[in-house]
Enzyme design. Structure first.
Site, PDB file in Angstrom:
ATOM      1  CG  HIS A 145     -19.279 -21.487  -3.987  1.00 65.51           C
ATOM      2  ND1 HIS A 145     -20.179 -20.449  -4.051  1.00 65.51           N
ATOM      3  CD2 HIS A 145     -19.035 -21.862  -5.273  1.00 65.51           C
ATOM      4  CE1 HIS A 145     -20.482 -20.184  -5.309  1.00 65.51           C
ATOM      5  NE2 HIS A 145     -19.789 -21.032  -6.079  1.00 65.51           N
ATOM      6  CG  ASP A 175     -22.373 -18.050   1.329  1.00 57.92           C
ATOM      7  OD1 ASP A 175     -21.169 -17.784   1.215  1.00 57.92           O
ATOM      8  OD2 ASP A 175     -23.003 -18.722   0.492  1.00 57.92           O
TER       9      ASP A 175
END
Length: 397
Positions: A145, A175
């Site tokens: 992540h 991200d």
């Protein structure tokens, strides 16, 4: 660009956003991939999101969907593991300019939707791939992540207060900045090459790559010897007292960014700040920062956040109030520029950047999975009986 008339340039159509005429197929995912698709849709691209057939809930059609990252596109529900479903996606690809996917390396190849499969039906396709680790390397096959992608780049090490542990910076750097924005940028670069006569190609956008690029300026400062301290001990990481946040009398905060001498002088003049003993010393000397910070902290606690904002915000003192999520859309400057908009009942950031001749806009709210299945299949030339057959086989939903 697809097999449509090559004289039609989807990057220069003045009838809508700058990407009006561009056709994008998005294989549904989470986070940075949808963000890249949202950016393209905001700019006018016709984005079709291929959602899992199992996620389709017809009872939700026509009601607001909360995932704003999916705004601006239509959705078709497809079982990618069914051969008939795979053929539907390849039919979409045949007349598309771009495909976006965010699976682990090798997944789309196993589904029969890898770059080779897609380029076989559309050699001019730009195939955008979004992963954390990239398509190769020792970690490529493993999950992660934002936080774990930032960790090995050096960026996470640099974020946080001195003598404290590193702080997760939401998931904006990895991200969305290093991932989704880099994918969207890479796709448009590849499209320009196609427009110039090049063949379709694969865009390998990895969060570790993009996040590292975002830190280039800091590597430059380190090379110049202007980033000598550890975490929280440098000019732009909260180490310097004139580039930090301060609590006010009401428990809320202001942000201070008075780096340059004339901006700092304006801040001192307007606040009446009196430097502690030794105030004529170099304010850039880290040895002074602790005592100066304490003096600034004491001063800022004498007024409320909004009182300080009224005094300082519209000046060159480089001070702004720290607003929460609910307050931000009502900030006078953001409201004047329309930085936030209310679209389909949801307050959200407006498309950016802005264009003088081909303005971007939010064209439709986020769809529920499968909300436009029949409409999209009809556009592919599928008859009513063919659509019914696909539905009976559960290849689409």
């Amino acid at each position: 660009m697809s097999d449509r008339d090559p004289s039609v340039d989807p990057l220069a159509d003045p009838s809508g956003g700058p990407l009006t005429g561009l056709r994008v197929v998005e294989l549904a995912g989470i986070g940075p991939g949808p963000f890249a698709a949202m950016m393209l849709a905001d700019m006018g691209a016709d984005v079709i999101r291929v959602d899992r057939a199992a996620a389709v809930r017809p009872e939700c059609f026509g009601t607001p969907h909360p995932d704003l990252l999916n705004r601006g596109r239509r959705s078709i529900g497809v079982d990618l593991k069914a051969d008939a479903g795979r053929r539907v996606v390849l039919d979409l690809v045949r007349n598309a300019d771009v495909l976006l996917e965010g699976f682990r390396p090798g997944v789309t190849e196993r589904l029969g939707l890898g770059p080779g499969d897609c380029h076989e039906v559309n050699p001019r396709l730009v195939y955008g791939r979004m992963t954390g680790w990239g398509q190769e390397g020792p970690n490529a096959a493993y999950a992660g992540h934002d936080l774990t992608y930032l960790a090995p780049t050096g960026i996470l090490h640099a974020i946080g207060r001195a003598d404290e542990r590193p702080v997760p910076p939401l998931n904006l750097i990895g991200d969305f900045g290093g991932g989704g924005l880099m994918l969207a940028f890479g796709v448009v670069c590849a499209l320009l090459d196609v427009r110039a006569g090049g063949a379709g190609q694969v865009v390998d956008a990895a969060i570790v790559d993009g996040a590292a690029v975002l830190s280039t300026a800091l590597h430059g400062l380190r090379g110049l010897g202007r980033w000598p301290g550890g975490r929280g001990g440098n000019l732009l990481d909260g180490g310097a007292p004139f580039y930090d946040t301060y609590e006010c009398a009401d428990g809320r905060f202001v942000a201070v960014g008075a780096l340059e001498p004339r901006f700092y002088a304006e801040l001192v003049k307007l606040t009446g700040f009196e430097a502690p003993e030794g105030g004529d010393a170099d304010r850039f000397d880290p040895e002074r920062w602790a005592v100066d910070r304490a003096a600034w902290a004491e001063l800022f606690r004498t007024r409320t956040r909004d009182e300080w904002a009224a005094l300082l915000e519209r000046s060159d003192a480089c001070v702004a109030p720290v607003l929460d999520w609910d307050e931000a859309p009502d900030h006078p400057h953001l409201r004047a520029r329309g930085v936030f908009v209310d679209h389909a009942g949801a307050v959200q950031p407006a498309p950016a950047p802005r264009f003088s001749g081909t303005p971007a806009t939010i064209r439709r709210p986020p769809p529920h999975p499968g909300e436009h299945t029949d409409e999209i299949l009809a556009e592919l030339g599928r008859s009513g009986s063919d659509i019914a057959r696909l539905r009976r086989s559960d290849a689409v939903a």
